[in-house]
Scaffold this motif. Structure first.
Motif, PDB file in Angstrom:
ATOM      1  N   ASN A 128       0.882  -1.179   0.000  1.00 22.73           N
ATOM      2  CA  ASN A 128       0.000   0.000   0.000  1.00 22.73           C
ATOM      3  C   ASN A 128       0.920   1.230   0.000  1.00 22.73           C
ATOM      4  O   ASN A 128       1.318   1.748   1.044  1.00 22.73           O
ATOM      5  CB  ASN A 128      -0.904  -0.052   1.231  1.00 22.73           C
ATOM      6  N   PHE A 130       2.449   4.855  -0.294  1.00 18.42           N
ATOM      7  CA  PHE A 130       2.129   6.281  -0.076  1.00 18.42           C
ATOM      8  C   PHE A 130       3.000   7.143  -0.991  1.00 18.42           C
ATOM      9  O   PHE A 130       2.540   8.096  -1.589  1.00 18.42           O
ATOM     10  CB  PHE A 130       2.379   6.677   1.383  1.00 18.42           C
ATOM     11  N   PRO A 221      -6.984  -1.637   7.559  1.00 15.66           N
ATOM     12  CA  PRO A 221      -7.082  -0.426   6.711  1.00 15.66           C
ATOM     13  C   PRO A 221      -6.578   0.832   7.419  1.00 15.66           C
ATOM     14  O   PRO A 221      -6.460   1.889   6.810  1.00 15.66           O
ATOM     15  CB  PRO A 221      -8.584  -0.337   6.412  1.00 15.66           C
ATOM     16  N   ASP A 222      -6.259   0.732   8.690  1.00 19.69           N
ATOM     17  CA  ASP A 222      -5.693   1.882   9.416  1.00 19.69           C
ATOM     18  C   ASP A 222      -4.190   2.038   9.162  1.00 19.69           C
ATOM     19  O   ASP A 222      -3.566   2.948   9.722  1.00 19.69           O
ATOM     20  CB  ASP A 222      -5.940   1.732  10.917  1.00 19.69           C
ATOM     21  N   ASN A 223      -3.611   1.136   8.384  1.00 24.45           N
ATOM     22  CA  ASN A 223      -2.180   1.236   8.013  1.00 24.45           C
ATOM     23  C   ASN A 223      -1.279   1.218   9.252  1.00 24.45           C
ATOM     24  O   ASN A 223      -0.577   2.186   9.549  1.00 24.45           O
ATOM     25  CB  ASN A 223      -1.912   2.495   7.171  1.00 24.45           C
TER      26      ASN A 223
END
Ligand code: NAG
Length: 236
Positions: A128, A130, A221-223
């Protein structure tokens, strides 16, 4: 004023017609005076000498100033040259800065739930993304490959949630463990561990984060579990 008055008197004396024996009278403050010509001439001479000395001094001063102006001009042209050199150096630095590789990445593990425990190490694929400036981090393999020789900074955070399992991960350079983190089982939910390192890398050196054998890592999903790195400065 004194000079011009004396000169006037001298002039009058010279203009006296032949045979005239008397010098004409001069009115001064309403009082008639008979000037002494030679005293006046001496005064004028002294004054001329004095003026000549002053003139010499002024001319000397002037010459000195002209010299100083010349020196200043020389100095100024020196400064202009210096400025040109500095300008060129600045251009060089600017160009070097523009050419300097830009390398920075930051990614989250991108799974939902737990990974592990397994009996062997697993390279974690933080997919994921960034940031991945320069694309030196591969989210498919989890490997960062140094594009230039330089000093880099890496950090990672691992989250764990299974109370019956330990959480742990380690940062690797070319397959060699550099720094690790771990938390033993029987803690409450959402435990975190972080570590990081500044590493000098050669072109092609590989850095990644691995899950330790028999340990777990968790993400949502809060990474919660992440891996980041960037080039601090290149080396020649
Ligand atoms: C997790 O990362 C994604 C980007 O990939 C972002 O959209 C999302 O807001 C992040 N979640 C949290 C809670 O920060």
């Amino acid at each position: 004023m004194k000079v011009s008055a004396a000169l006037l008197q001298l002039l009058c004396c010279l203009l006296l017609t032949e045979g005239q024996t008397e010098v004409p009278d001069f009115e001064s403050n309403g009082k008639s005076i008979q000037p002494n010509i030679w005293t006046e001439v001496r005064d004028i001479r002294d004054m001329v000498i004095e003026l000549k000395v002053k003139l010499d001094m002024a001319m000397k001063e002037n010459a000195k100033m002209a010299e100083q102006v010349q020196e200043l001009k020389k100095e100024n042209s020196g400064i202009t040259d210096q400025m040109k050199i500095i300008e060129n150096q600045l251009k060089g630095i600017k160009k070097e800065n523009e050419e300097q590789p830009k390398v920075a990445f930051s990614a989250d593990l991108g799974i939902r739930g737990d990974l592990g425990p397994q009996s062997t190490e697993i390279t974690l694929t933080f997919n994921n993304i960034f940031t991945n400036t320069g694309n030196s981090y591969n989210p498919a393999t989890g490997l960062f490959t140094a594009p230039v020789k330089g000093v880099y900074y890496f950090r990672f955070t691992a989250c764990g949630t299974q109370s019956a399992q330990s959480l742990g991960a380690s940062l690797h350079k070319n397959g060699q463990k550099i720094v690790s983190v771990g938390q033993w089982r029987n803690h409450n939910l959402h435990r975190y561990a972080s570590n990081g390192a500044v590493l000098q890398l050669e072109v092609g050196d590989v850095v990644c984060v691995k899950l330790l054998p028999h340990y777990t890592i968790y993400d949502s999903p809060d990474n919660l579990s992440t891996f980041s790195g960037f080039l601090i400065h290149p080396l020649k």
